[in-house]
Design a protein around this motif. Sequence first.
Motif, mmCIF file in Angstrom:
data_model
loop_
_atom_site.group_PDB
_atom_site.id
_atom_site.type_symbol
_atom_site.label_atom_id
_atom_site.label_comp_id
_atom_site.label_asym_id
_atom_site.label_seq_id
_atom_site.Cartn_x
_atom_site.Cartn_y
_atom_site.Cartn_z
ATOM 1 N N ILE A 42 -76.948 20.427 -82.500
ATOM 2 C CA ILE A 42 -77.222 19.447 -81.452
ATOM 3 C C ILE A 42 -76.510 19.840 -80.162
ATOM 4 C CG2 ILE A 42 -76.884 17.028 -80.777
ATOM 5 C CD1 ILE A 42 -76.932 16.390 -83.825
ATOM 6 N N ALA A 43 -77.228 19.774 -79.063
ATOM 7 C CA ALA A 43 -76.634 19.950 -77.742
ATOM 8 C C ALA A 43 -76.685 18.599 -77.039
ATOM 9 C CB ALA A 43 -77.390 20.997 -76.944
ATOM 10 N N LEU A 44 -75.534 18.167 -76.529
ATOM 11 C CA LEU A 44 -75.427 16.891 -75.820
ATOM 12 C C LEU A 44 -74.952 17.124 -74.392
ATOM 13 C CD1 LEU A 44 -73.550 14.622 -78.419
ATOM 14 C CD2 LEU A 44 -75.995 14.650 -77.928
ATOM 15 N N GLU A 45 -75.352 16.243 -73.514
ATOM 16 C CA GLU A 45 -74.869 16.209 -72.138
ATOM 17 C C GLU A 45 -74.122 14.887 -71.948
ATOM 18 O OE1 GLU A 45 -78.582 16.509 -70.081
ATOM 19 O OE2 GLU A 45 -78.652 18.691 -70.269
ATOM 20 N N GLN A 46 -73.219 14.838 -70.963
ATOM 21 C CA GLN A 46 -72.448 13.619 -70.673
ATOM 22 C C GLN A 46 -71.779 13.088 -71.948
ATOM 23 O OE1 GLN A 46 -74.978 10.779 -68.610
ATOM 24 N NE2 GLN A 46 -76.214 12.464 -67.831
ATOM 25 N N THR A 47 -71.117 13.983 -72.659
ATOM 26 C CA THR A 47 -70.599 13.688 -73.995
ATOM 27 C C THR A 47 -69.233 13.006 -73.966
ATOM 28 O OG1 THR A 47 -71.718 15.712 -74.685
ATOM 29 C CG2 THR A 47 -70.171 14.740 -76.245
ATOM 30 N N GLU A 48 -69.081 12.025 -74.844
ATOM 31 C CA GLU A 48 -67.810 11.339 -75.058
ATOM 32 C C GLU A 48 -67.463 11.425 -76.534
ATOM 33 O OE1 GLU A 48 -68.646 7.388 -73.655
ATOM 34 O OE2 GLU A 48 -68.158 7.922 -71.587
ATOM 35 N N GLU A 49 -66.186 11.670 -76.824
ATOM 36 C CA GLU A 49 -65.707 11.767 -78.199
ATOM 37 C C GLU A 49 -64.933 10.500 -78.548
ATOM 38 O OE1 GLU A 49 -63.228 15.036 -80.716
ATOM 39 O OE2 GLU A 49 -62.331 14.365 -78.828
ATOM 40 N N TYR A 50 -65.302 9.868 -79.658
ATOM 41 C CA TYR A 50 -64.634 8.645 -80.125
ATOM 42 C C TYR A 50 -64.020 8.886 -81.495
ATOM 43 C CZ TYR A 50 -66.845 5.983 -76.393
ATOM 44 O OH TYR A 50 -67.229 5.503 -75.165
ATOM 45 N N VAL A 51 -62.744 8.529 -81.625
ATOM 46 C CA VAL A 51 -62.040 8.613 -82.900
ATOM 47 C C VAL A 51 -61.581 7.204 -83.241
ATOM 48 C CG1 VAL A 51 -60.086 9.618 -84.129
ATOM 49 C CG2 VAL A 51 -61.296 10.975 -82.404
ATOM 50 N N ASN A 52 -61.959 6.711 -84.397
ATOM 51 C CA ASN A 52 -61.646 5.337 -84.818
ATOM 52 C C ASN A 52 -62.078 4.320 -83.771
ATOM 53 O OD1 ASN A 52 -60.476 6.215 -87.254
ATOM 54 N ND2 ASN A 52 -58.536 6.590 -86.209
ATOM 55 N N GLY A 53 -63.231 4.561 -83.150
ATOM 56 C CA GLY A 53 -63.785 3.639 -82.173
ATOM 57 C C GLY A 53 -63.166 3.713 -80.790
ATOM 58 N N GLN A 54 -62.196 4.601 -80.592
ATOM 59 C CA GLN A 54 -61.510 4.710 -79.299
ATOM 60 C C GLN A 54 -61.896 6.008 -78.599
ATOM 61 O OE1 GLN A 54 -57.692 3.496 -78.667
ATOM 62 N NE2 GLN A 54 -57.804 1.752 -80.040
ATOM 63 N N LEU A 55 -62.177 5.901 -77.309
ATOM 64 C CA LEU A 55 -62.525 7.064 -76.503
ATOM 65 C C LEU A 55 -61.337 8.014 -76.437
ATOM 66 C CD1 LEU A 55 -64.496 8.535 -74.576
ATOM 67 C CD2 LEU A 55 -63.523 7.161 -72.727
ATOM 68 N N LYS A 56 -61.557 9.285 -76.817
ATOM 69 C CA LYS A 56 -60.480 10.274 -76.811
ATOM 70 C C LYS A 56 -60.696 11.357 -75.756
ATOM 71 C CE LYS A 56 -57.939 8.619 -80.060
ATOM 72 N NZ LYS A 56 -56.611 8.108 -79.807
ATOM 73 N N ASN A 57 -61.941 11.804 -75.562
ATOM 74 C CA ASN A 57 -62.230 12.879 -74.618
ATOM 75 C C ASN A 57 -63.592 12.677 -73.992
ATOM 76 O OD1 ASN A 57 -60.007 14.848 -74.854
ATOM 77 N ND2 ASN A 57 -60.673 14.976 -76.991
ATOM 78 N N LYS A 58 -63.766 13.281 -72.816
ATOM 79 C CA LYS A 58 -65.075 13.332 -72.169
ATOM 80 C C LYS A 58 -65.382 14.798 -71.882
ATOM 81 C CE LYS A 58 -65.198 8.835 -69.956
ATOM 82 N NZ LYS A 58 -65.535 8.119 -68.727
ATOM 83 N N PHE A 59 -66.611 15.191 -72.192
ATOM 84 C CA PHE A 59 -67.063 16.552 -71.971
ATOM 85 C C PHE A 59 -68.355 16.515 -71.168
ATOM 86 C CE2 PHE A 59 -65.209 16.256 -76.266
ATOM 87 C CZ PHE A 59 -64.136 17.119 -76.139
ATOM 88 N N GLY A 60 -68.610 17.544 -70.408
ATOM 89 C CA GLY A 60 -69.896 17.632 -69.727
ATOM 90 C C GLY A 60 -70.977 17.903 -70.761
#
Length: 79
Positions: A42-60
């Motif tokens: 999968i390739a995603l754009e405007q990506t956000e990473e959530y761990v245990n429901g909490q935002l941890k990182n943002k990626f392009g």
Amino acid sequence: MSRKEALSSFIQQIHARPVVVKLNSGVDYRGVLACLDGYMNIALEQTEEYVNGQLKNKFGDAFIRGNNVLYISTQKRRI
């Protein structure tokens, strides 16, 4: 409709739309689906990473290898 046709239809419907990708590790990636292949890579754009429901990182852009994917689902548009 066969299972393969249903999957193809689902992929067409979610392309370029917000999705949630849940990994086997429990981490969620939320972003706009740019590409999905037959191996569930999968390739995603405007990506956000959530761990245990909490935002941890943002990626392009992000690439997720298919063997790590538990499921992919649609997401309501962000406001």
